[in-house]
Design a protein around this motif. Sequence first.
Motif, PDB file in Angstrom:
ATOM      1  N   PHE A  36       0.841  -1.187   0.000  1.00 48.73           N
ATOM      2  CA  PHE A  36       0.000   0.000   0.000  1.00 48.73           C
ATOM      3  C   PHE A  36       0.880   1.242   0.000  1.00 48.73           C
ATOM      4  CE2 PHE A  36      -2.208  -3.263   2.539  1.00 48.73           C
ATOM      5  CZ  PHE A  36      -3.268  -3.509   1.682  1.00 48.73           C
ATOM      6  N   GLN A  37       0.542   2.197  -0.863  1.00 46.30           N
ATOM      7  CA  GLN A  37       1.170   3.500  -0.881  1.00 46.30           C
ATOM      8  C   GLN A  37       0.063   4.544  -0.838  1.00 46.30           C
ATOM      9  OE1 GLN A  37       3.566   2.896  -4.537  1.00 46.30           O
ATOM     10  NE2 GLN A  37       5.334   3.369  -3.233  1.00 46.30           N
ATOM     11  N   ALA A  38       0.443   5.781  -0.630  1.00 45.79           N
ATOM     12  CA  ALA A  38      -0.535   6.866  -0.601  1.00 45.79           C
ATOM     13  C   ALA A  38      -1.367   6.831  -1.880  1.00 45.79           C
ATOM     14  CB  ALA A  38       0.172   8.204  -0.451  1.00 45.79           C
ATOM     15  N   GLY A  39      -2.657   7.061  -1.733  1.00 46.73           N
ATOM     16  CA  GLY A  39      -3.553   7.063  -2.879  1.00 46.73           C
ATOM     17  C   GLY A  39      -4.146   5.711  -3.206  1.00 46.73           C
ATOM     18  N   HIS A  40      -3.800   4.675  -2.435  1.00 47.92           N
ATOM     19  CA  HIS A  40      -4.345   3.338  -2.701  1.00 47.92           C
ATOM     20  C   HIS A  40      -5.854   3.350  -2.524  1.00 47.92           C
ATOM     21  CE1 HIS A  40      -4.909  -1.006  -2.531  1.00 47.92           C
ATOM     22  NE2 HIS A  40      -3.668  -1.132  -2.976  1.00 47.92           N
ATOM     23  N   VAL A  41      -6.540   2.591  -3.347  1.00 51.48           N
ATOM     24  CA  VAL A  41      -7.988   2.483  -3.231  1.00 51.48           C
ATOM     25  C   VAL A  41      -8.340   1.839  -1.891  1.00 51.48           C
ATOM     26  CG1 VAL A  41      -8.340   2.344  -5.727  1.00 51.48           C
ATOM     27  CG2 VAL A  41      -8.072   0.240  -4.396  1.00 51.48           C
ATOM     28  N   PRO A  42      -9.538   2.094  -1.382  1.00 50.98           N
ATOM     29  CA  PRO A  42      -9.939   1.455  -0.126  1.00 50.98           C
ATOM     30  C   PRO A  42      -9.820  -0.064  -0.232  1.00 50.98           C
ATOM     31  CG  PRO A  42     -11.461   3.199  -0.676  1.00 50.98           C
ATOM     32  CD  PRO A  42     -10.556   3.028  -1.870  1.00 50.98           C
ATOM     33  N   PHE A  43      -9.388  -0.670   0.861  1.00 47.81           N
ATOM     34  CA  PHE A  43      -9.128  -2.109   0.875  1.00 47.81           C
ATOM     35  C   PHE A  43      -9.408  -2.641   2.267  1.00 47.81           C
ATOM     36  CE2 PHE A  43      -6.388  -5.782   1.581  1.00 47.81           C
ATOM     37  CZ  PHE A  43      -6.568  -6.523   0.431  1.00 47.81           C
ATOM     38  N   LEU A  44      -9.981  -3.851   2.325  1.00 49.51           N
ATOM     39  CA  LEU A  44     -10.183  -4.559   3.586  1.00 49.51           C
ATOM     40  C   LEU A  44      -9.808  -6.002   3.338  1.00 49.51           C
ATOM     41  CD1 LEU A  44     -11.233  -4.471   6.515  1.00 49.51           C
ATOM     42  CD2 LEU A  44     -13.491  -5.036   5.603  1.00 49.51           C
ATOM     43  N   GLY A  45      -8.913  -6.555   4.161  1.00 44.38           N
ATOM     44  CA  GLY A  45      -8.464  -7.919   3.950  1.00 44.38           C
ATOM     45  C   GLY A  45      -8.158  -8.633   5.245  1.00 44.38           C
ATOM     46  N   VAL A  46      -8.166  -9.959   5.157  1.00 48.45           N
ATOM     47  CA  VAL A  46      -7.817 -10.827   6.281  1.00 48.45           C
ATOM     48  C   VAL A  46      -6.334 -11.147   6.169  1.00 48.45           C
ATOM     49  CG1 VAL A  46      -8.246 -13.045   7.405  1.00 48.45           C
ATOM     50  CG2 VAL A  46     -10.144 -11.811   6.322  1.00 48.45           C
ATOM     51  N   LEU A  47      -5.588 -10.888   7.235  1.00 42.59           N
ATOM     52  CA  LEU A  47      -4.151 -11.120   7.222  1.00 42.59           C
ATOM     53  C   LEU A  47      -3.809 -12.584   7.459  1.00 42.59           C
ATOM     54  CD1 LEU A  47      -2.981  -8.070   9.334  1.00 42.59           C
ATOM     55  CD2 LEU A  47      -2.674  -8.401   6.871  1.00 42.59           C
ATOM     56  N   ALA A  48      -2.853 -13.065   6.715  1.00 38.27           N
ATOM     57  CA  ALA A  48      -2.269 -14.371   6.968  1.00 38.27           C
ATOM     58  C   ALA A  48      -1.199 -14.194   8.048  1.00 38.27           C
ATOM     59  CB  ALA A  48      -1.635 -14.912   5.683  1.00 38.27           C
ATOM     60  N   PRO A  49      -0.861 -15.237   8.778  1.00 36.93           N
ATOM     61  CA  PRO A  49       0.246 -15.128   9.732  1.00 36.93           C
ATOM     62  C   PRO A  49       1.545 -14.903   8.959  1.00 36.93           C
ATOM     63  CG  PRO A  49      -1.019 -17.154  10.092  1.00 36.93           C
ATOM     64  CD  PRO A  49      -1.480 -16.565   8.804  1.00 36.93           C
ATOM     65  N   TRP A  50       2.057 -13.710   9.012  1.00 40.86           N
ATOM     66  CA  TRP A  50       3.244 -13.360   8.231  1.00 40.86           C
ATOM     67  C   TRP A  50       3.791 -12.052   8.771  1.00 40.86           C
ATOM     68  CZ3 TRP A  50       5.694 -16.727   5.498  1.00 40.86           C
ATOM     69  CH2 TRP A  50       6.672 -16.337   4.582  1.00 40.86           C
ATOM     70  N   SER A  51       4.794 -11.551   8.133  1.00 44.67           N
ATOM     71  CA  SER A  51       5.369 -10.279   8.570  1.00 44.67           C
ATOM     72  C   SER A  51       4.640  -9.112   7.916  1.00 44.67           C
ATOM     73  CB  SER A  51       6.853 -10.225   8.225  1.00 44.67           C
ATOM     74  OG  SER A  51       7.044 -10.394   6.838  1.00 44.67           O
ATOM     75  N   VAL A  52       4.694  -7.984   8.598  1.00 44.52           N
ATOM     76  CA  VAL A  52       4.237  -6.708   8.058  1.00 44.52           C
ATOM     77  C   VAL A  52       5.467  -5.817   8.014  1.00 44.52           C
ATOM     78  CG1 VAL A  52       2.890  -4.635   8.548  1.00 44.52           C
ATOM     79  CG2 VAL A  52       1.864  -6.889   8.890  1.00 44.52           C
ATOM     80  N   ASP A  53       5.729  -5.252   6.846  1.00 39.89           N
ATOM     81  CA  ASP A  53       6.860  -4.343   6.678  1.00 39.89           C
ATOM     82  C   ASP A  53       6.350  -2.926   6.512  1.00 39.89           C
ATOM     83  OD1 ASP A  53       9.157  -6.135   6.674  1.00 39.89           O
ATOM     84  OD2 ASP A  53       8.284  -6.955   4.845  1.00 39.89           O
ATOM     85  N   VAL A  54       6.883  -2.023   7.321  1.00 39.86           N
ATOM     86  CA  VAL A  54       6.556  -0.606   7.250  1.00 39.86           C
ATOM     87  C   VAL A  54       7.808   0.112   6.765  1.00 39.86           C
ATOM     88  CG1 VAL A  54       5.847   1.435   8.544  1.00 39.86           C
ATOM     89  CG2 VAL A  54       4.887  -0.813   9.135  1.00 39.86           C
ATOM     90  N   LEU A  55       7.755   0.655   5.548  1.00 42.41           N
ATOM     91  CA  LEU A  55       8.880   1.400   4.988  1.00 42.41           C
ATOM     92  C   LEU A  55       8.657   2.870   5.294  1.00 42.41           C
ATOM     93  CD1 LEU A  55       8.718  -1.346   3.477  1.00 42.41           C
ATOM     94  CD2 LEU A  55       9.925  -0.199   1.645  1.00 42.41           C
ATOM     95  N   ARG A  56       9.468   3.380   6.187  1.00 42.82           N
ATOM     96  CA  ARG A  56       9.320   4.751   6.654  1.00 42.82           C
ATOM     97  C   ARG A  56      10.010   5.731   5.714  1.00 42.82           C
ATOM     98  NH1 ARG A  56      11.722   5.336  11.943  1.00 42.82           N
ATOM     99  NH2 ARG A  56      12.837   3.401  11.674  1.00 42.82           N
ATOM    100  N   PRO A  57       9.612   6.994   5.790  1.00 36.92           N
ATOM    101  CA  PRO A  57      10.313   8.019   5.008  1.00 36.92           C
ATOM    102  C   PRO A  57      11.804   7.984   5.350  1.00 36.92           C
ATOM    103  CG  PRO A  57       8.317   8.913   5.975  1.00 36.92           C
ATOM    104  CD  PRO A  57       8.508   7.546   6.565  1.00 36.92           C
ATOM    105  N   GLY A  58      12.633   8.072   4.353  1.00 34.74           N
ATOM    106  CA  GLY A  58      14.071   7.994   4.572  1.00 34.74           C
ATOM    107  C   GLY A  58      14.629   6.606   4.323  1.00 34.74           C
TER     108      GLY A  58
END
Length: 132
Positions: A36-58
């Motif tokens: 997901f990036q800025a401007g992504h269409v609305p979304f709702l989903g069920v997460l699988a057991p996995w990692s979530v990566d948050v790429l921060r500014p910089g």
Amino acid sequence: MAVELDVELVSPEEVTYSGSAEMVIVRTVEEGDIAFQAGHVPFLGVLAPWSVDVLRPGGERDTFAVHRGFVEVSHNKVTILSDVSEAADEIDVARAEAARQRANEVLAADADDVHAAAALERAELRLRVAAV
């Protein structure tokens, strides 16, 4: 200045992450890996057991182990609700290794033990995320 996402990663015990991101990557049960990036269409989903990566500014990356849950994206906000979420640097590797060993022992005796299979999945996720 580029438009960023507001991100919240929430479990019943705490807010694991709250901040800005350029991109968030999750794995859903229905869609597989999705970013997901800025401007992504609305979304709702069920997460699988996995990692979530948050790429921060910089360019910095925060990785979290997420043991099921939901992701909602709307108006440049990503909300992740999970029963359990753990930051990579907060995972007790020795405890996860011990849990993996116990689960493998139970599964060696009873390959159909669903609780041991779930424990093994959680332990392996923790170990994979901690190694990032």
